[in-house]
Scaffold this active site. Sequence first.
Site, PDB file in Angstrom:
ATOM      1  N   ARG A 101      17.574 150.259  79.188  1.00  0.00           N
ATOM      2  CA  ARG A 101      16.573 150.040  80.233  1.00  0.00           C
ATOM      3  C   ARG A 101      17.049 149.046  81.288  1.00  0.00           C
ATOM      4  O   ARG A 101      16.601 149.105  82.430  1.00  0.00           O
ATOM      5  CB  ARG A 101      15.242 149.628  79.607  1.00  0.00           C
ATOM      6  CG  ARG A 101      14.618 150.785  78.809  1.00  0.00           C
ATOM      7  CD  ARG A 101      13.403 150.357  78.032  1.00  0.00           C
ATOM      8  NE  ARG A 101      13.695 149.293  77.095  1.00  0.00           N
ATOM      9  CZ  ARG A 101      13.873 149.458  75.792  1.00  0.00           C
ATOM     10  NH1 ARG A 101      13.789 150.649  75.263  1.00  0.00           N
ATOM     11  NH2 ARG A 101      14.117 148.432  75.009  1.00  0.00           N
ATOM     12  N   GLU A 145      18.442 141.122  63.988  1.00  0.00           N
ATOM     13  CA  GLU A 145      17.532 140.635  62.953  1.00  0.00           C
ATOM     14  C   GLU A 145      17.908 141.195  61.583  1.00  0.00           C
ATOM     15  O   GLU A 145      17.879 140.490  60.583  1.00  0.00           O
ATOM     16  CB  GLU A 145      16.092 141.023  63.308  1.00  0.00           C
ATOM     17  CG  GLU A 145      15.064 140.400  62.383  1.00  0.00           C
ATOM     18  CD  GLU A 145      13.646 140.708  62.821  1.00  0.00           C
ATOM     19  OE1 GLU A 145      12.740 140.336  62.078  1.00  0.00           O
ATOM     20  OE2 GLU A 145      13.446 141.333  63.882  1.00  0.00           O
TER      21      GLU A 145
END
Length: 182
Positions: free
Chosen positions: A67, A104
């Site tokens: 994006r 993560e």
Amino acid sequence: MTNDISILDKAIRRVPDFPKPGILFYDITSIFTNPESFKFVIDKAYEIYKPKVASGEINAIAGVESRGFLFAAPLAQMLSVPLVLVRKKGKLPGDVYRVGYALEYGTAEIEVHKADIKAGQKFLVIDDLIATGGTLDASKKLISLGGAEVSEIFGVIGLPALNYKKILAPTNVTTLIDYDGE
């Protein structure tokens, strides 16, 4: 151009429990279906960075997959500066610089074409949302492999509670809208 940030805030879709329970996901794809909000983002970024290009503080833009590309491309064209694409591993042919970084739950790698980075360039790096800053920190390292530097970082959305400014320091980070703990 309007300076009313509510245009942007209203366009950003909130998706609870995505990608996992307890996470509130800020989906910027809805900005692209709203021409007024998309124009707002590009116009604000142009307003912020035109003087920095004119002064030589920035002379190239890097857009982070995927994006970030959508915001970086029109801005690079408007500012008449080169656009470099920061891609996920394995998406670029030929000689690349590659940097790994922690996620993560695991690791990832990003790449740029070696030929696209020129020593001495001063980059503005653009992404859609800045959370922990891990991808952008890796982008800074990637660009430095070619002898260039990251002068500025821009994100449409910032999540400052995740302390990305600490990770990205001393680089200046600008976001158009910040969200904390909604």
